[in-house]
Design an enzyme around this catalytic site. Structure first.
Site, PDB file in Angstrom:
ATOM      1  N   HIS A   1      -9.552  53.310 -25.802  1.00  0.00           N
ATOM      2  CA  HIS A   1      -8.716  52.170 -26.200  1.00  0.00           C
ATOM      3  C   HIS A   1      -8.980  51.873 -27.670  1.00  0.00           C
ATOM      4  CE1 HIS A   1      -7.083  48.129 -26.438  1.00  0.00           C
ATOM      5  NE2 HIS A   1      -6.574  48.254 -25.219  1.00  0.00           N
TER       6      HIS A   1
ATOM      7  N   HIS B   1       0.401  54.205 -22.374  1.00  0.00           N
ATOM      8  CA  HIS B   1       1.196  53.950 -23.584  1.00  0.00           C
ATOM      9  C   HIS B   1       0.531  54.650 -24.749  1.00  0.00           C
ATOM     10  CE1 HIS B   1      -1.993  51.112 -24.472  1.00  0.00           C
ATOM     11  NE2 HIS B   1      -1.794  50.542 -23.295  1.00  0.00           N
TER      12      HIS B   1
ATOM     13  N   THR C   1      -0.861  47.739 -20.950  1.00  0.00           N
ATOM     14  CA  THR C   1      -1.379  48.265 -19.687  1.00  0.00           C
ATOM     15  C   THR C   1      -0.727  47.586 -18.481  1.00  0.00           C
ATOM     16  OG1 THR C   1      -3.552  48.798 -20.598  1.00  0.00           O
ATOM     17  CG2 THR C   1      -3.437  48.502 -18.245  1.00  0.00           C
TER      18      THR C   1
HETATM   19  C1  GP9 Z   1      -7.855  45.701 -20.299  1.00  0.00           C
HETATM   20  C2  GP9 Z   1      -7.274  47.044 -20.450  1.00  0.00           C
HETATM   21  C3  GP9 Z   1      -6.548  47.199 -21.765  1.00  0.00           C
HETATM   22  O1  GP9 Z   1      -8.389  45.363 -19.091  1.00  0.00           O
HETATM   23  O2  GP9 Z   1      -6.548  47.422 -19.354  1.00  0.00           O
HETATM   24  O3  GP9 Z   1      -5.266  46.731 -21.790  1.00  0.00           O
HETATM   25  P1  GP9 Z   1      -4.243  47.051 -22.983  1.00  0.00           P
HETATM   26  O4  GP9 Z   1      -4.805  46.417 -24.223  1.00  0.00           O
HETATM   27  O5  GP9 Z   1      -4.152  48.533 -23.140  1.00  0.00           O
HETATM   28  O6  GP9 Z   1      -2.963  46.461 -22.554  1.00  0.00           O
HETATM   29 MN    MN Z   2      -3.502  50.185 -22.048  1.00  0.00          MN
END
Ligand code: GP9
Ligand code: MN
Length: 717
Positions: free
Chosen positions: A420, A480, A303
């Site tokens: 996520h 991503h 992210t």
């Molecule tokens: C955490 C969120 C996730 O604050 O933005 O991040 P990622 O694991 O996708 O890099």
């Molecule tokens: Mn992410």
């Protein structure tokens, strides 16, 4: 028994264990009372409880090598005291910044959070004597001979055994930590994580080593290296397309970060139902320029890499996260600062995870973000959040109070989290009938994506009702992949492909993510087949807002420009062009999906492209890791002064500004006759009402956040 213990205390080793025990106890006190480490499973609890032991025993065992009696005791106490200084300084620092103290803040190099200042004194508490009392008491006991002075030096072999066992213990700790959180040290997610898994001493040493590496690279940097970078980006620059230039001039910019969202979700049906009906509608809308060949380009920083590319048009690093490694100190010429300085935009980020994740709390300051509404601004208790923070429907809804008080035009970013990995949902949040594969992440993915779609839909309804919609340009993008290469074979049949002939080419094609520019009111929108990636977003946005990008050092090019470079570089130097996909030197045709018979002509073309990709990535790396932007200030750009930003009490700051501007305030709230628009927001999120929800899961929410949840005023950062 007690006398035995007493006797043991009167030995050198007994004294050592007493101090280790006391230090362990006060560290745990700090972990539980001062820090919010966000412990979420049994292994993490265990590691948190034991992690101080190995490092403390190691450090204290160094005194074993001292033979002289007085020296032994005093040196041991001195080591204890120094270690306590580290602990206590972090306690104080954490009270102010909700973060751990890095070496660069101590050495004064850091531009954000200038270490402990005079005001730190105000952060001491009455119970702080706990951190020091043990040392003073033990010292007194020793001086007044209540603890015997053991004259017998510790045998070298014993000393060595202790030190070695301590090191081995740390090794075991590290192994367990890596099993729970792979790549903990290479990716540096969050300082909280390192402390939670390995302890404060390990964090300090780790940070010191990283800091030394960064400083070393920076110190060797020469201004001429900046010139090499500048030469490249200047020759690579693509002039704007006159038809698109200024199309969204003066509009608010709302960036919606669609977590882990891949392009294949668009228009996808599962069991006859669209997974993301609302986003599909946007995708096909006349008011949207949507890109079907847009790729994510993130590395390990996931992210945060996406955020960095989108807002600086420079690449993330080859290993780790740029935000975590360089975000605290680097010079950025990022979207929020550019827009503020050139077109008076205000800026804010809304995100339901803790501020320290990916070091956002520091990086955003250097990017010039004025407000950062993180988890501490929301009620994230109980069922309101999942693994990475506040659920999306609640994030959008509960941000209205902050959004409506921002001065317009604004540049805001919503970072969603529900979609996520591992893509789990509470039962009450979904009734989407998903796939039935052997992989629960795949099955869950369609449900969490469906939920994200609903969240965006609800937000759009609000934008429309509040009148913001027509005053805004909304950028939606996937950061991503959600499903990794190892899951793709199981996914293949759902995409109408067969698992048996699935190749790396297919994996690469799945790295497409949505990129949509939605400008309500326009009719010229269409689905573009131009190839591009996250690196291209900033110049594209600047040109849409009618701001030239020529003066900046940016590696991407405007997606609408006829000179746009359609070579899309991945972080590992693979790349995709409209014709070919080049993976590890192997060339595939995008038309046939097969590896290509290389003619001299094709080979030459590929070589040229590969060289450019390598050059671009390495120039971006040298720009960032040597902090070369400090040598270059573009025309009209004022260097961002990170120390001006503080993300506590955001709402109060907005209100204060609104009041001081009086009739000139352009916030939605002011424009709405000083009335809130919150009542216009409709959500079907069950957690929002008092309906009974499934509350049997383990939650990551930290206790501190709970108090300051609904009222930002009590946020103590
Ligand atoms: C955490 C969120 C996730 O604050 O933005 O991040 P990622 O694991 O996708 O890099
Ligand atoms: Mn992410």
């Amino acid at each position: 028994m007690l006398t035995k213990l007493r006797q043991h205390l009167d030995t050198r080793i007994g004294f050592f264990w007493l101090l280790v025990l006391l230090f362990w106890a006060k560290t745990l006190f700090a972990y539980l009372v001062e820090f919010s480490l966000g412990v979420s499973d049994i292994l993490q609890v265990f590691l948190m409880l034991v992690n101080p032991i190995a490092t403390t025993a190691f450090l204290f065992s160094l005194a074993f090598y001292i033979r002289k009696t007085g020296y032994y005791y005093y040196i041991l106490l001195l080591i204890d005291a120094l270690n306590t200084v580290i602990l206590y300084a972090n306690v104080i620092y954490y009270r102010e910044f909700t973060d751990f103290m890095t070496v660069s803040t101590v050495t004064g190099y850091s531009k954000v959070n200038q270490g402990l200042t005079g005001s730190s004194l105000a952060l001491t508490n009455w119970y702080d004597f706990i951190y020091w009392a043990d040392i003073l008491i033990v010292l007194a006991l020793y001086i007044f001979h209540r603890i015997k002075h053991d004259e017998r030096p510790i045998a070298k072999r014993t000393a060595f055994a202790y030190t070695s066992v301590a090191i081995a213990g740390f090794g075991l700790n590290l192994t367990l930590a890596e099993s729970n959180r792979p790549q903990l040290l290479t990716r540096t997610f969050d300082r909280n994580y390192i402390v939670k898994y390995l302890g404060l001493d390990a964090f300090t040493v780790y940070d010191g080593i990283k800091d030394e590496q960064t400083n070393h690279q920076r110190a060797s940097a020469k201004k001429s290296e900046l010139d090499t970078v500048k030469e490249f980006t200047e020759s690579h620059y693509a002039a704007p397309n006159a038809k698109m230039y200024g199309l969204a001039k003066g509009k608010n910019v709302i960036v919606i970060h669609l977590e882990s969202f891949q392009q294949f979700l668009i228009d996808k049906k599962i069991n006859g139902k669209e997974v993301t009906p609302f986003l599909n509608k946007l995708y096909h809308s006349q008011s949207t320029y949507a890109f079907k060949n847009f790729f994510h380009q993130v590395g390990q920083g996931k992210t945060s890499d996406a955020e960095n590319m989108l807002e600086t048009s420079t690449y993330g690093l080859s290993t780790g996260s740029l935000f975590s490694q360089l975000g605290s100190d680097n010079t950025f010429q990022a979207a929020p600062a550019i827009l503020n300085q050139r077109a008076n935009y205000s800026s804010a980020v809304f995100h339901g995870n803790v501020a320290s994740f990916w070091n956002r709390n520091n990086t955003y300051k250097n990017m010039g973000y004025q407000y950062f509404f993180d988890a501490s601004y929301y009620d994230t208790t109980g069922d309101k959040s999942t693994g990475y923070g506040l659920k999306d429907k609640l994030l959008f809804k509960n941000s209205v109070q902050y959004l409506e008080r921002l001065q317009q035009p604004f540049y805001v970013k919503y970072i969603t989290v529900t979609n996520h990995f591992p893509f789990t949902m509470d039962k009450e949040d979904t009734d989407f009938k998903t796939t039935d594969t052997s992989d629960s992440a795949i099955n869950g993915y369609f449900q969490t994506a469906h939920y994200l779609d609903q969240s965006v839909h609800e937000f759009y309804n609000y934008l429309k009702k509040s009148g913001l919609l027509n005053k805004s340009m909304i950028i939606l993008y996937g950061d991503h992949y959600g499903l990794s290469n190892s899951e793709n074979e199981t996914l293949a049949p759902i995409l109408g492909k067969s698992a048996s002939d699935w190749t790396s080419y297919d994996n690469a094609q799945l790295q497409r993510v949505p990129f949509m520019v939605n400008i309500p009111g326009i009719k010229s929108g269409k689905i573009e087949s131009t190839y591009g990636g996250e690196i291209d977003v900033l110049p594209t946005i600047l040109h849409l807002l009618g701001l030239s990008s020529k003066r900046y050092i940016q590696f991407g090019t405007d997606l609408f420009s006829k000179d746009h470079d359609q070579t899309v570089a991945f972080r590992n130097r693979d790349f995709v062009t409209p014709k070919y996909t080049v993976l590890n030197g192997k060339v595939y045709s995008n038309q046939t999906s097969e590896q290509v018979e290389l003619t001299d002509k094709i080979q030459k073309q590929i070589d040229t492209d590969q060289k450019k990709v390598n050059k671009e990535l390495s120039l971006s790396d040298s720009l960032n890791s040597k902090n070369l932007l400090r040598f270059y200030t573009p025309k009209g750009f004022k260097k961002v002064d990170a120390s001006k930003y503080n993300y506590a009490d955001g709402l109060e700051k907005e209100i204060k500004l609104q009041n001081s501007l009086k009739g000139d305030s352009t916030s939605l709230y002011s424009k709405n006759g000083n009335k809130s628009t919150e009542s216009l927001y409709k959500t079907d999120a069950p957690e929002d009402s008092h309906k009974k929800t499934d509350s049997t899961r383990i939650k990551i929410t930290n206790p501190d956040d709970n108090d300051s949840a609904t009222t930002s005023s009590s946020s103590s950062k």
